[in-house]
Motif scaffolding. Sequence first.
Motif, PDB file in Angstrom:
ATOM      1  N   MET A 106      -3.188  -1.742  -0.613  1.00  0.00           N
ATOM      2  CA  MET A 106      -2.596  -2.952   0.310  1.00  0.00           C
ATOM      3  C   MET A 106      -2.504  -3.041   1.982  1.00  0.00           C
ATOM      4  SD  MET A 106       0.326  -4.815  -0.398  1.00  0.00           S
ATOM      5  CE  MET A 106      -0.041  -6.812  -1.100  1.00  0.00           C
ATOM      6  N   ILE A 107      -3.289  -3.402   3.233  1.00  0.00           N
ATOM      7  CA  ILE A 107      -2.693  -3.433   4.499  1.00  0.00           C
ATOM      8  C   ILE A 107      -1.404  -3.846   4.097  1.00  0.00           C
ATOM      9  CG2 ILE A 107      -3.475  -3.812   6.807  1.00  0.00           C
ATOM     10  CD1 ILE A 107      -6.491  -4.336   5.375  1.00  0.00           C
ATOM     11  N   THR A 108      -0.550  -3.367   5.369  1.00  0.00           N
ATOM     12  CA  THR A 108       0.758  -3.895   5.728  1.00  0.00           C
ATOM     13  C   THR A 108       1.160  -3.978   7.366  1.00  0.00           C
ATOM     14  OG1 THR A 108       1.408  -1.306   6.539  1.00  0.00           O
ATOM     15  CG2 THR A 108       1.931  -1.983   4.169  1.00  0.00           C
ATOM     16  N   HIS A 109       0.262  -4.075   7.708  1.00  0.00           N
ATOM     17  CA  HIS A 109      -0.225  -4.241   9.072  1.00  0.00           C
ATOM     18  C   HIS A 109      -1.135  -3.607   9.676  1.00  0.00           C
ATOM     19  CE1 HIS A 109       2.360  -0.202   9.149  1.00  0.00           C
ATOM     20  NE2 HIS A 109       2.185  -0.301  11.171  1.00  0.00           N
ATOM     21  N   ALA A 110      -1.167  -4.189  11.219  1.00  0.00           N
ATOM     22  CA  ALA A 110      -2.010  -3.962  12.281  1.00  0.00           C
ATOM     23  C   ALA A 110      -1.442  -3.611  12.702  1.00  0.00           C
ATOM     24  CB  ALA A 110      -3.180  -4.650  12.469  1.00  0.00           C
ATOM     25  N   THR A 111      -2.023  -2.224  14.475  1.00  0.00           N
ATOM     26  CA  THR A 111      -1.885  -1.573  15.991  1.00  0.00           C
ATOM     27  C   THR A 111      -2.854  -1.831  16.482  1.00  0.00           C
ATOM     28  OG1 THR A 111      -2.213   0.646  14.428  1.00  0.00           O
ATOM     29  CG2 THR A 111       0.451  -0.654  14.338  1.00  0.00           C
ATOM     30  N   ARG A 144      -1.839   1.380   5.510  1.00  0.00           N
ATOM     31  CA  ARG A 144      -1.934   0.933   3.920  1.00  0.00           C
ATOM     32  C   ARG A 144      -0.572   1.015   3.903  1.00  0.00           C
ATOM     33  NH1 ARG A 144      -7.320   2.175   4.677  1.00  0.00           N
ATOM     34  NH2 ARG A 144      -8.639   0.453   4.673  1.00  0.00           N
ATOM     35  N   LEU A 145      -0.163   0.714   2.585  1.00  0.00           N
ATOM     36  CA  LEU A 145       1.239   1.091   1.735  1.00  0.00           C
ATOM     37  C   LEU A 145       0.791   2.903   1.101  1.00  0.00           C
ATOM     38  CD1 LEU A 145       1.897  -1.726  -0.973  1.00  0.00           C
ATOM     39  CD2 LEU A 145       3.672  -0.984   1.392  1.00  0.00           C
ATOM     40  N   ASP A 146      -0.080   3.593   1.183  1.00  0.00           N
ATOM     41  CA  ASP A 146       0.039   4.870   0.835  1.00  0.00           C
ATOM     42  C   ASP A 146      -0.407   5.417   2.023  1.00  0.00           C
ATOM     43  OD1 ASP A 146      -2.669   4.261   2.319  1.00  0.00           O
ATOM     44  OD2 ASP A 146      -4.333   5.004   0.243  1.00  0.00           O
TER      45      ASP A 146
END
Length: 68
Positions: A1-6, A29-31
Amino acid sequence: MITHATAVRRDITYNHSGQQAMLPIALHRLDGTTETTTLVLAPAELEVLYAQMDRALGMREAAAGHPA
């Protein structure tokens, strides 16, 4: 799952024939892994992003006690 983008520290590019701005970004991602990709913006989306970034910079300056 993707948590955020930078944003990736590379220059944004603009494709004149396609009328698209391309901003390199990293998806996190969470991992803990990341993947680099590109955020493609049409002219109207680029204008909205510009306005939002201008507001964010103003809020940052105001929080630091600098006049906007």
